[in-house]
Motif scaffolding. Sequence first.
Motif, PDB file in Angstrom:
ATOM      1  N   THR A 110       0.843  -1.199   0.000  1.00 30.29           N
ATOM      2  CA  THR A 110       0.000   0.000   0.000  1.00 30.29           C
ATOM      3  C   THR A 110       0.873   1.241   0.000  1.00 30.29           C
ATOM      4  OG1 THR A 110      -1.833  -1.106   1.106  1.00 30.29           O
ATOM      5  CG2 THR A 110      -1.754   1.290   1.284  1.00 30.29           C
ATOM      6  N   LEU A 111       1.924   1.241   0.812  1.00 32.13           N
ATOM      7  CA  LEU A 111       2.857   2.373   0.817  1.00 32.13           C
ATOM      8  C   LEU A 111       3.561   2.500  -0.529  1.00 32.13           C
ATOM      9  CD1 LEU A 111       4.409   2.041   4.386  1.00 32.13           C
ATOM     10  CD2 LEU A 111       2.944   3.887   3.560  1.00 32.13           C
ATOM     11  N   TYR A 164       4.167   5.426  -5.973  1.00 31.58           N
ATOM     12  CA  TYR A 164       4.090   5.438  -7.436  1.00 31.58           C
ATOM     13  C   TYR A 164       2.945   6.317  -7.918  1.00 31.58           C
ATOM     14  CZ  TYR A 164       7.619   1.965  -8.603  1.00 31.58           C
ATOM     15  OH  TYR A 164       8.797   1.319  -8.795  1.00 31.58           O
ATOM     16  N   LYS A 165       1.825   6.259  -7.214  1.00 24.67           N
ATOM     17  CA  LYS A 165       0.651   7.042  -7.608  1.00 24.67           C
ATOM     18  C   LYS A 165       0.918   8.540  -7.475  1.00 24.67           C
ATOM     19  CE  LYS A 165      -3.588   6.069  -8.772  1.00 24.67           C
ATOM     20  NZ  LYS A 165      -3.915   6.035 -10.123  1.00 24.67           N
ATOM     21  N   LYS A 166       1.635   8.937  -6.431  1.00 22.05           N
ATOM     22  CA  LYS A 166       1.861  10.365  -6.160  1.00 22.05           C
ATOM     23  C   LYS A 166       2.990  10.976  -6.973  1.00 22.05           C
ATOM     24  CE  LYS A 166      -1.252  10.927  -3.024  1.00 22.05           C
ATOM     25  NZ  LYS A 166      -2.283  11.906  -2.979  1.00 22.05           N
ATOM     26  N   GLY A 183       9.681   9.937 -10.491  1.00 21.72           N
ATOM     27  CA  GLY A 183      10.030  10.302  -9.124  1.00 21.72           C
ATOM     28  C   GLY A 183      10.645   9.154  -8.362  1.00 21.72           C
ATOM     29  N   VAL A 184      10.132   7.966  -8.580  1.00 22.96           N
ATOM     30  CA  VAL A 184      10.644   6.789  -7.872  1.00 22.96           C
ATOM     31  C   VAL A 184      12.056   6.459  -8.343  1.00 22.96           C
ATOM     32  CG1 VAL A 184      10.322   4.303  -7.540  1.00 22.96           C
ATOM     33  CG2 VAL A 184       8.373   5.849  -7.375  1.00 22.96           C
ATOM     34  N   PRO A 235       6.666  16.129  -9.124  1.00 25.61           N
ATOM     35  CA  PRO A 235       5.905  16.946  -8.174  1.00 25.61           C
ATOM     36  C   PRO A 235       6.391  16.751  -6.740  1.00 25.61           C
ATOM     37  CG  PRO A 235       4.615  15.040  -8.829  1.00 25.61           C
ATOM     38  CD  PRO A 235       5.848  15.050  -9.680  1.00 25.61           C
ATOM     39  N   TRP A 236       6.367  17.837  -5.966  1.00 23.79           N
ATOM     40  CA  TRP A 236       6.707  17.764  -4.554  1.00 23.79           C
ATOM     41  C   TRP A 236       5.429  17.453  -3.792  1.00 23.79           C
ATOM     42  CZ3 TRP A 236      11.226  17.293  -2.337  1.00 23.79           C
ATOM     43  CH2 TRP A 236      11.309  17.417  -0.956  1.00 23.79           C
ATOM     44  N   VAL A 237       5.415  16.341  -3.093  1.00 25.56           N
ATOM     45  CA  VAL A 237       4.202  15.883  -2.422  1.00 25.56           C
ATOM     46  C   VAL A 237       4.400  15.955  -0.918  1.00 25.56           C
ATOM     47  CG1 VAL A 237       2.633  13.933  -2.108  1.00 25.56           C
ATOM     48  CG2 VAL A 237       3.682  14.333  -4.336  1.00 25.56           C
TER      49      VAL A 237
END
Length: 104
Positions: free
Chosen positions: A18-19, A24-26, A31-32, A43-45
Amino acid sequence: MTRLQWVMLFQAFAVGQTLNYAIYKKIGKAGVYYGYRLGIDVPWVTGYPFNVGIPHPQYIGSCITCIGVNAFCACPIHLANGWLSITAWQCIAYTYMGLVEDYL
């Protein structure tokens, strides 16, 4: 396999993945996989999963998954031959990468 091993597998896999999925979704694949170092806009989340109170939720999720899978696969012969040290080394490697990301 014991019932405890099945429970650990499902719980650890659910929490850990889930983490990982949320990361990956965000921030996406770029980014990954350090796309920002290649000039890709990432994007900065600050929301979930980065606000759950743990550093590097992707690495923590991977460690949790490794622990669950290794606990599931462990049998007495594996345990006698150092199976848990493999789990420890996997988690140490993820911890190291988290430190590298913090200081580079």
